[in-house]
Scaffold this motif. Structure first.
Motif, PDB file in Angstrom:
ATOM      1  N   PHE A  64      44.365  28.719  75.834  1.00 30.23           N
ATOM      2  CA  PHE A  64      43.887  30.102  75.818  1.00 30.23           C
ATOM      3  C   PHE A  64      44.887  31.047  76.482  1.00 30.23           C
ATOM      4  CE2 PHE A  64      41.254  33.686  77.341  1.00 30.23           C
ATOM      5  CZ  PHE A  64      40.738  34.097  76.111  1.00 30.23           C
ATOM      6  N   ALA A  65      45.512  30.599  77.570  1.00 32.81           N
ATOM      7  CA  ALA A  65      46.524  31.420  78.233  1.00 32.81           C
ATOM      8  C   ALA A  65      47.688  31.698  77.289  1.00 32.81           C
ATOM      9  CB  ALA A  65      47.011  30.730  79.502  1.00 32.81           C
ATOM     10  N   GLN A  66      48.098  30.676  76.534  1.00 39.31           N
ATOM     11  CA  GLN A  66      49.183  30.873  75.581  1.00 39.31           C
ATOM     12  C   GLN A  66      48.769  31.784  74.433  1.00 39.31           C
ATOM     13  OE1 GLN A  66      51.647  29.698  77.808  1.00 39.31           O
ATOM     14  NE2 GLN A  66      52.555  29.814  75.793  1.00 39.31           N
ATOM     15  N   TYR A  67      47.483  31.713  74.068  1.00 39.28           N
ATOM     16  CA  TYR A  67      46.990  32.606  73.014  1.00 39.28           C
ATOM     17  C   TYR A  67      47.096  34.065  73.462  1.00 39.28           C
ATOM     18  CZ  TYR A  67      43.692  35.194  70.126  1.00 39.28           C
ATOM     19  OH  TYR A  67      43.103  36.145  69.318  1.00 39.28           O
ATOM     20  N   LEU A  68      46.700  34.336  74.711  1.00 44.19           N
ATOM     21  CA  LEU A  68      46.809  35.701  75.235  1.00 44.19           C
ATOM     22  C   LEU A  68      48.262  36.166  75.256  1.00 44.19           C
ATOM     23  CD1 LEU A  68      44.307  35.585  78.245  1.00 44.19           C
ATOM     24  CD2 LEU A  68      43.921  36.595  75.993  1.00 44.19           C
ATOM     25  N   ALA A  69      49.161  35.294  75.715  1.00 42.95           N
ATOM     26  CA  ALA A  69      50.586  35.631  75.756  1.00 42.95           C
ATOM     27  C   ALA A  69      51.131  35.828  74.345  1.00 42.95           C
ATOM     28  CB  ALA A  69      51.356  34.521  76.470  1.00 42.95           C
ATOM     29  N   MET A  70      50.681  34.977  73.421  1.00 40.17           N
ATOM     30  CA  MET A  70      51.103  35.088  72.024  1.00 40.17           C
ATOM     31  C   MET A  70      50.668  36.427  71.434  1.00 40.17           C
ATOM     32  SD  MET A  70      49.318  33.373  68.794  1.00 40.17           S
ATOM     33  CE  MET A  70      48.248  34.808  68.767  1.00 40.17           C
ATOM     34  N   GLY A 201      49.981  22.920  85.696  1.00 39.23           N
ATOM     35  CA  GLY A 201      50.875  22.401  84.686  1.00 39.23           C
ATOM     36  C   GLY A 201      50.662  23.030  83.333  1.00 39.23           C
ATOM     37  N   ALA A 202      49.420  23.486  83.070  1.00 37.55           N
ATOM     38  CA  ALA A 202      49.089  24.059  81.769  1.00 37.55           C
ATOM     39  C   ALA A 202      49.025  25.575  81.791  1.00 37.55           C
ATOM     40  CB  ALA A 202      47.749  23.494  81.291  1.00 37.55           C
ATOM     41  N   ILE A 359      48.352  36.659  84.612  1.00 38.84           N
ATOM     42  CA  ILE A 359      47.199  36.801  83.724  1.00 38.84           C
ATOM     43  C   ILE A 359      46.671  38.231  83.758  1.00 38.84           C
ATOM     44  CG2 ILE A 359      44.796  36.091  83.336  1.00 38.84           C
ATOM     45  CD1 ILE A 359      45.593  33.319  84.385  1.00 38.84           C
ATOM     46  N   VAL A 360      46.589  38.826  84.947  1.00 37.92           N
ATOM     47  CA  VAL A 360      46.128  40.214  85.076  1.00 37.92           C
ATOM     48  C   VAL A 360      47.085  41.168  84.358  1.00 37.92           C
ATOM     49  CG1 VAL A 360      45.786  42.107  86.717  1.00 37.92           C
ATOM     50  CG2 VAL A 360      44.788  39.878  87.172  1.00 37.92           C
TER      51      VAL A 360
END
Length: 444
Positions: A64-70, A201-202, A359-360
């Protein structure tokens, strides 16, 4: 006949997607590295199956973090530092760069230590020699081929690493009942550092911030939104998730202590689960370490070059120079003494301290004029949940460090946490203030 034709077309489309994807596999290569492995070994060997829920959560949260960054990278089609500079200001951009340089730089030295140590174990050649050799190979490969060299290597090594660890899982007895009970959230006493390391790590600032640059290297735009989403799911949720679960279950099932290095854990598997398991673990570790070393090397140069307004390809000699410097500066890692396991878990946990700020920043930009389309309510709620989880684990980690007595290291970690917490709170307050006045716009 039409069903058969449709099925063949679907298979071909799926194969083409696998061939075209890549940027998130670089993130997956960094995530599935020796630092994650160290945390997983510590979690499984030290606490049995009790932290299995954190392992599963890490794959979901990482994806999900990568989705937001993507999403931020595709909708802006720019590097994250440039976007931060335009919409938040120069100071915020430098703070983000500094956060990444500290987190990725400290990790780089210990990743090289792991690569050199595993190379010595397999070949018998001194680890310090291997440290110099790997640094030169890395510098030459990145300076001449750049991102494409890294992506090809990352995709191959991550796939091989996943296969190796899944294979080792099949030769180790797993207590399914105990594993199921480990899915119930609980933090055993003294496990905050380990849990923060597993999640770190993720969900790590390095992975979040560099994703916009890897997509730019592939020249992806909003037209590749579907492919980019598939890329994230396949690499982080599926490949990284399988890697994490396999490593954790192997160590939780066989090892009786978390006080082992990754190499020592592999050796321990020999008498306990057979030489086959030992060599699969060693080869998987080497692949994970090498792929992580390459990806992590590129993160600071990406952000530094973007902050200076340089091109982030090897066509720009200034960026190429940053790559070479970052690669060669990793060589001293092979000369670091002490137990690598606790050191790797510590640097991942330190990265976790810096991750809530990243993230913020991403959530702020996604809900500002930086992007043409605001995220859905569900996406924002997911982002806030991700922030809450990473923030809680980071707070537990800092509290555990301070409780053990404030020395030079814990004091530095505390200062780092205080600065980034203040920045995070300030950014949230800034967003609330501007949103109450109207749509969040660019920095004045």
């Amino acid at each position: 006949m039409s069903d058969r034709t449709g099925g063949v077309a679907s298979v071909q489309t799926l194969r083409e997607s696998f061939q075209r994807m890549g940027p998130s596999w670089v993130a997956g290569a960094i995530a599935a590295g020796p630092a994650s492995l160290a945390s997983l070994i510590t979690a499984g060997g030290g606490y049995g199956y009790a932290l299995f829920w954190v392992v599963v959560l890490s794959a979901v949260a990482g994806a999900f973090a990568q989705y937001l960054a993507m999403r931020l990278g595709l909708l802006t089609e720019r590097g994250i530092v440039a976007v931060v500079e335009d919409h938040l200001g120069d100071s915020w951009a430098w703070l983000l760069v500094l956060d990444v340089v500290l987190a990725a730089g400290s990790a780089q030295l210990l990743i090289m230590k792991t690569v050199a140590t595993v190379s010595e174990t397999i070949t018998g050649v001194d680890a310090r020699i291997w440290g110099v050799v790997w640094a030169v190979v890395l510098a030459v490969g990145l300076a001449t081929r750049g991102y494409r060299f890294l992506e090809v290597v990352a995709k191959a090594l991550v796939a091989g690493v996943v296969v190796a660890f899944l294979a080792s899982l099949f030769v180790v007895p797993v207590d399914a009942g105990a594993a199921a009970r480990g899915l119930v959230p609980a933090l055993p006493s003294g496990s905050a550092l380990v849990a923060a390391g597993v999640l770190g790590g993720a969900v790590h600032i390095t992975l979040i911030t560099m994703h916009s640059y890897t997509m730019r290297a592939r020249e992806w735009t909003v037209e590749e939104y579907g492919l980019a989403t598939f890329d994230v799911g396949a690499s982080m949720l599926v490949a990284f998730g399988a890697y994490s679960v396999a490593v954790f279950l192997v160590t939780a099932s066989v090892l009786t202590t978390g006080d082992l290095s990754a190499v020592e854990a592999a050796r321990a598997l020999g008498p306990l689960a057979g030489r086959y398991a030992e060599w699969l673990f060693l080869l998987g570790l080497l692949g994970a370490a090498v792929s992580t070393l390459g990806g992590n090397t590129m993160a600071p140069p990406f952000l530094l070059a973007d902050k200076q307004g340089w091109d982030t390809t090897v066509d720009d000699d200034r960026y190429r120079g940053l790559l070479v410097a970052a690669a060669l500066l990793s060589a001293p890692g092979a000369f670091i003494g002490g137990p690598v396991l606790s050191q790797l878990s510590l640097v991942l946990a330190i990265g976790t301290v810096g991750t809530p700020f990243a993230i913020v920043v991403v959530l702020y930009l996604l809900n500002s004029a930086a992007v043409p389309e605001s995220p859905s309510t569900l996406t924002n709620l997911g982002g806030l949940a991700l922030l809450a989880v990473t923030g809680a684990l980071a707070a537990n980690f800092v509290a555990e460090q301070v409780a053990g007595g404030v020395d030079a290291l814990s004091g530095a970690i505390l200062a780092f946490a205080v600065v980034l917490t203040a920045a995070t709170v300030a950014l949230v307050a800034k967003y609330v203030r501007l949103s109450m006045a109207g749509p969040v716009a660019s920095n004045e």
